[in-house]
Structures are given as structure tokens and as C-alpha cells.
Design a protein around this motif. Structure first.
Motif, short mmCIF file in Angstrom:
data_model
loop_
_atom_site.label_atom_id
_atom_site.label_comp_id
_atom_site.label_asym_id
_atom_site.label_seq_id
_atom_site.Cartn_x
_atom_site.Cartn_y
_atom_site.Cartn_z
N THR A 194 24.09 -1.18 6.05
CA THR A 194 23.07 -1.86 5.25
C THR A 194 22.77 -3.28 5.76
OG1 THR A 194 24.56 -2.75 3.54
CG2 THR A 194 23.64 -0.57 3.16
N SER A 195 22.91 -3.51 7.07
CA SER A 195 22.52 -4.80 7.62
C SER A 195 21.02 -5.00 7.42
CB SER A 195 22.87 -4.88 9.11
OG SER A 195 22.17 -3.90 9.84
N ILE A 196 20.66 -6.15 6.88
CA ILE A 196 19.27 -6.52 6.59
C ILE A 196 18.56 -5.40 5.81
CG2 ILE A 196 17.39 -7.88 7.56
CD1 ILE A 196 18.62 -7.71 10.26
N THR A 197 19.26 -4.78 4.89
CA THR A 197 18.68 -3.75 4.04
C THR A 197 18.34 -4.37 2.69
OG1 THR A 197 19.91 -1.98 5.13
CG2 THR A 197 19.06 -1.52 2.93
N VAL A 198 17.08 -4.24 2.28
CA VAL A 198 16.60 -4.95 1.10
C VAL A 198 15.79 -4.01 0.22
CG1 VAL A 198 15.24 -6.91 0.28
CG2 VAL A 198 16.49 -7.10 2.44
N LEU A 199 16.09 -4.02 -1.08
CA LEU A 199 15.28 -3.31 -2.05
C LEU A 199 14.14 -4.24 -2.48
CD1 LEU A 199 14.64 -1.01 -4.00
CD2 LEU A 199 16.28 -2.03 -5.61
N THR A 200 12.91 -3.82 -2.22
CA THR A 200 11.74 -4.66 -2.52
C THR A 200 10.95 -4.07 -3.68
OG1 THR A 200 10.31 -3.53 -0.93
CG2 THR A 200 11.61 -5.37 -0.11
N ARG A 201 10.51 -4.96 -4.58
CA ARG A 201 9.71 -4.54 -5.73
C ARG A 201 8.31 -5.16 -5.75
NH1 ARG A 201 12.96 -1.70 -9.05
NH2 ARG A 201 15.21 -2.00 -8.83
N ASP A 202 8.10 -6.11 -4.84
CA ASP A 202 6.77 -6.72 -4.74
C ASP A 202 6.64 -7.36 -3.35
OD1 ASP A 202 8.17 -9.19 -4.87
OD2 ASP A 202 7.91 -9.26 -7.04
N ALA A 203 5.47 -7.91 -3.07
CA ALA A 203 5.20 -8.49 -1.75
C ALA A 203 6.11 -9.68 -1.47
CB ALA A 203 3.74 -8.90 -1.65
N GLU A 238 0.83 -1.21 0.00
CA GLU A 238 0.00 0.00 0.00
C GLU A 238 0.86 1.25 0.00
OE1 GLU A 238 -3.54 2.09 2.69
OE2 GLU A 238 -2.84 0.06 3.15
N PHE A 239 2.02 1.20 0.71
CA PHE A 239 2.95 2.33 0.72
C PHE A 239 3.49 2.58 -0.68
CE2 PHE A 239 7.43 3.74 1.24
CZ PHE A 239 7.20 4.96 1.84
N GLY A 240 3.78 1.49 -1.42
CA GLY A 240 4.22 1.63 -2.80
C GLY A 240 5.60 1.08 -3.06
N PHE A 241 5.76 0.41 -4.19
CA PHE A 241 7.05 -0.13 -4.63
C PHE A 241 7.63 0.77 -5.72
CE2 PHE A 241 4.70 -4.00 -3.21
CZ PHE A 241 5.56 -4.38 -2.19
N PRO A 242 8.98 0.75 -5.91
CA PRO A 242 9.99 0.02 -5.14
C PRO A 242 10.26 0.71 -3.80
CG PRO A 242 11.05 1.31 -6.83
CD PRO A 242 9.58 1.47 -7.06
N THR A 243 10.57 -0.10 -2.81
CA THR A 243 10.78 0.38 -1.45
C THR A 243 12.03 -0.27 -0.85
OG1 THR A 243 8.43 0.73 -1.06
CG2 THR A 243 9.80 0.42 0.88
N VAL A 244 12.77 0.51 -0.07
CA VAL A 244 13.93 -0.01 0.65
C VAL A 244 13.50 -0.27 2.09
CG1 VAL A 244 16.27 0.44 1.47
CG2 VAL A 244 15.58 1.19 -0.82
N LEU A 245 13.70 -1.51 2.55
CA LEU A 245 13.42 -1.88 3.93
C LEU A 245 14.73 -2.01 4.70
CD1 LEU A 245 10.72 -4.69 3.56
CD2 LEU A 245 10.35 -2.33 4.29
N LYS A 246 14.80 -1.41 5.88
CA LYS A 246 16.01 -1.53 6.70
C LYS A 246 15.68 -1.27 8.16
CE LYS A 246 17.32 3.19 5.31
NZ LYS A 246 18.33 3.96 4.57
N PRO A 247 16.56 -1.76 9.07
CA PRO A 247 16.33 -1.50 10.50
C PRO A 247 16.31 0.00 10.76
CG PRO A 247 17.98 -3.21 10.20
CD PRO A 247 17.73 -2.62 8.84
N ILE A 248 15.45 0.42 11.66
CA ILE A 248 15.27 1.84 11.91
C ILE A 248 16.49 2.47 12.57
CG2 ILE A 248 14.27 1.82 14.25
CD1 ILE A 248 12.01 3.64 13.04
N ALA A 249 17.31 1.65 13.23
CA ALA A 249 18.51 2.17 13.88
C ALA A 249 19.70 1.26 13.61
CB ALA A 249 18.29 2.32 15.39
N GLY A 250 19.80 0.79 12.37
CA GLY A 250 20.89 -0.10 12.00
C GLY A 250 22.08 0.65 11.45
N ALA A 251 22.99 -0.08 10.81
CA ALA A 251 24.18 0.50 10.19
C ALA A 251 24.73 -0.51 9.20
CB ALA A 251 25.24 0.85 11.24
#
Length: 433
Positions: free
Chosen positions: A159-168, A144-157
Motif C-alpha cells: 500500500t505504498s502511496i495508496t490513497v482512498l479518495t472521496r473528492d478531487a 469522471e471515473f467516480g468516487f470513492p476511488t482507491v489510487l495506487k501505483p500500478i506495480a507497487g506493493a
């Protein structure tokens, strides 16, 4: 007798300890278990030191402080990403110089940071705070927010667990990765995430310091590949832009850094700001900013280009001392790069002297012990075997020199081809990228 002024340092960094002692300060150092286990800690280097289970825990730090001799303490200082807020609260507790804890939270928490900048009128990517990445509603929320979206920890460093998402399906894979980390001792485990609209453009990093709220030094650098591309196997590298040849870039960088740091409230200290350069017309889009020195070999590259040691500047600012000024920038191109080889158990590798014998290499360090495994560079940005800085002769092609160095180094490393496990450590022991 008046006690010698002392400084409380959170995290073991030998250059900081050495510089503080050169400046006439008594050094008291707290360090996490991983820094001890990896051999970074030499108690003889500091005047007093103690292991603390978590530097990010104010309770753990204060319990250590209660056991230490902090007579004459004038400041609390850290360049550890995970200890910034702790340093601020401990400084306030001791009544000495140190970072502002509220300000440090703005630099640590990516959603708070972006909220402050958005409220101040900055044109930055849209974002969505995700309280729990493992919640089953997340894929639909991100869609609902919209793709493409980058997901990452809110207080990480890094790019740990940082993922570019294009679909569910990509979001579900990001959840699976986060779940894996959450169940292991590797300190990348996080639950609260941020979703950010993908920003096109080449990523830059701006490094420098502010004093009394004024931007006093800035180095503008351009990544050779965007950090998120390391998740697909690209090796991270960066070069310092020249303040004379690329005056336009420094105008853009200075404007963005000055405005954003003012809004976020950083008055004294180092910063590492990442932004995206977009052409036609040239503009920089704010990405995120940390209130500490950049990782990799940012310090060494700035030192080679400008003659300014950001480690020393950080200690001098923390202690309220005059900052040693930079010299005019050299005309040569200066770059740093990650070096690695095929993942697996190390069998042999070139010595540091052998790497430094290459004419363009000025600085080099291994990040993995000789009997460890070569890490998988796709797991997180900070995973690599070594770092190097090169100073290119006038007229030389920087990308050619970097490629030759990487190829030579990779060929010189011998590994046994087997699965390389990530280091068993906590997030506080992971270098900040």
C-alpha cells in the motif's frame, strides 16, 4: 566431473539460501545495495554472491550473470516482488527453470491483471489506468471515473502511496504525496497509477502454491483491519482460518484462487491473493494477486498452523523437486501482527527473548535496528517496528491476546519524541506486504 546443481537466487533471504543448500543445491545469490547496507547479507552463507544495483533491471542482472560461475545452474528463483520479471527473462536467457516473464508481468501490473480477469468474465472492481499521476488532468479524470476511488501505483506493493479518495481534493493530496516520493531516494517513487472503484467488505488473503497448473495448497486468512486502514494508524494483523471450522471460507477461497490463477497463467510457484469478503450471500471479490510469498509473517503463521514451510516449497518447486507435504492443521488459532511504538529515535526496547517469553508468542523479529528510528506506520503498510506470531490456547480470545501483546510491547519501547525519517532505501529493499 558433473558440476553440482546450482540455483540462482535474486534477493538475499537467509532461509532460502539455507534451504537450497540443505536440498543439495549450490547457491548463487544477487542482492541489492539496501540488503547489504541493512546487514542482511552474509557472504559466507552462499556459495557465490554479488551486489547488483537494481534487481528489477534485466541489464543489471545479466551483467552480473556474465561475471558469475553458473555451471550446473538448473533454475532461477526469487520471492522479491521487484525481481519477478527479471527472474523470468534471466531464466529464459540461461535456458533453465524459472518463472514465465509474461505471466510475471500480469502479476506485477495491476491493470494488466484486471484486464485479463475482466476479459475472462470475472466480476471485479472497475479500474482506470493513469499514465502519470502528476498530470494536472488527473483530478478531473478520477472525478469522471467516480468516487470513492482507491489510487495506487500500478506495480507497487505494501500500500505504498495508496490513497482512498472521496473528492478531487483527496486526489490532489495523493498527487502531492506521489510527488514527494518521486523526488526522494526512497524507492516508493512511482508515476504510473491505477484508480480502482472502492470495494466494501473485510479483506482476506489467500496463500499457497500451484504445481503443474494445479492448486495444491491453500491457507485462507482474514485481516483484522483492511490494509488501507493502516494509512490512518491502524496496526495490521491477520489470522489463519481453520479448514474444518471454516469450511465455507475455504470453499470460497479455493474457487477464487483456482479460477483466477488459471486465467493469469501461474503454473508453478507461490502466490499471495487478496480479496474482499461480502456477506449475504457470501462471496469473495478479487482484489489483486502476487506471484510470491506474502509478506509480514505469513510464512511463520502457515508453518505454525499447517506445518508447511512455504519458503521450502518455493525452492522445491523452482528446482523441480517433490514438495514436502503439510500436516493436518492444528485446532488452535494462529495469528500474526505488526508491533510498533510512538515514532521517534529508539532509546530502548525489549529483547527478542523477552518477547518470546510471553506464553502465546511463538515467533518474533525486529525490522528496525536498535539505533534506528521507529517508523511512522501511516506512511505505508510495511512500516512497523516488529512482527510477531501468536498461537492462542484453546478457548482464548484472539483479539484480547493481540491487544495485550501490542499494549505491553508499546509500553516496553522507549523513544525520543522527534520526527522519524523514512529509511533511505530503494523500492527493491522494501518488504512486500
Amino acid at each position: 566431473m558433473t558440476p553440482k546443481p546450482s540455483i540462482l537466487l535474486l534477493g538475499w533471504r537467509t532461509p532460502y539460501i539455507r534451504i537450497a543448500r540443505e536440498l543439495g543445491l549450490r547457491t548463487v545469490v544477487l542482492y541489492p545495495p539496501g540488503q547489504w547496507d541493512s546487514g542482511q547479507v552474509d557472504p559466507a552463507e552462499a556459495d557465490q554472491s554479488m551486489l547488483v544495483e537494481q534487481l528489477s533491471s534485466v541489464e543489471h542482472v545479466l551483467r552480473a550473470v556474465a561475471r558469475l560461475d553458473l555451471s550446473g545452474c538448473i533454475a532461477v528463483h526469487t520471492q522479491e516482488e521487484w525481481a519477478l520479471a527479471s527472474a523470468g527473462l534471466v531464466a529464459e536467457h540461461l535456458g533453465v527453470r524459472g518463472p514465465d516473464a509474461d505471466v510475471m508481468c500480469r502479476f506485477r501490473d495491476k491493470a494488466l491483471q484486471k484486464d485479463h480477469l475482466t476479459a475472462a468474465g470475472f466480476d471485479i472492481p472497475a479500474h482506470l489506468e493513469i499514465p502519470d499521476i502528476l498530470s494536472p488532468e488527473v483530478p478531473s479524470q478520477v472525478a469522471e471515473f467516480g468516487f470513492p476511488t482507491v489510487l495506487k501505483p500500478i506495480a507497487g506493493a505494501g500500500t505504498s502511496i495508496t490513497v482512498l479518495t472521496r473528492d478531487a481534493a483527496d486526489v490532489e493530496r495523493a498527487q502531492a504525496e506521489a510527488r514527494t516520493h518521486d523526488e526522494t531516494p526512497v524507492v516508493l517513487g512511482r508515476r504510473t497509477f491505477i484508480a480502482e472503484s472502492f470495494v466494501p467488505g473485510r479483506e482476506w488473503h489467500l496463500d499457497g502454491y500451484v504445481r503443474d497448473g494445479e492448486l495444491e495448497f491453500l491457507a485462507v486468512s482474514r485481516y483484522g483491519v483492511n490494509p488501507i486502514d493502516t494509512r490512518q494508524g491502524s496496526l495490521l494483523w491477520s489470522w489463519c482460518l481453520d479448514p474444518e471450522r471454516e469450511k465455507w471460507a475455504y470453499r470460497l477461497g479455493h474457487d477464487l484462487a483456482e479460477r483466477s490463477l488459471s486465467v493469469l497463467g501461474l503454473r508453478d510457484g507461490l502466490f499471495h491473493l487478496e480479496a474482499f469478503h461480502q456477506e449475504g450471500p457470501d462471496r469473495l471479490v478479487f482484489g489483486e494477486c502476487a506471484a510470491r510469498l506474502g509478506g509480514a509473517m505469513v510464512r511463520e503463521a502457515v508453518l505454525r498452523k499447517f506445518g508447511l514451510d512455504l519458503y521450502r516449497a518455493g525452492i522445491e518447486i523452482a528446482a523441480g523437486l517433490p514438495v514436502t507435504p503439510p500436516r493436518p492443521a492444528i485446532g488452535n488459532d494462529v495469528a500474526w501482527t505488526y508491533l510498533t511504538a510512538a515514532p521517534g529515535q529508539l532509546v530502548s526496547r525489549p529483547t527478542e527473548d523477552e518477547v518470546l517469553e510471553r506464553p502465546e508468542v511463538t515467533d518474533f523479529r525486529y525490522l528496525v535496528n536498535s539505533d534506528d528510528a521507529v517508523p511512522d506506520t501511516t506512511v505505508w503498510t510495511a512500516a512497523r517496528l516488529a512482527d510477531a506470531v501468536i498461537v492462542a490456547p484453546e478457548g482464548a480470545e484472539l483479539d484480547v491476546l493481540l491487544r495485550e501483546l501490542r499494549d505491553w510491547f508499546s509500553d516496553a519501547v522507549v523513544t525520543r519524541q522527534e520526527s522519524a525519517e523514512p529509511p533511505s532505501t530503494s523500492h527493491e529493499d522494501i518488504p512486500s506486504a
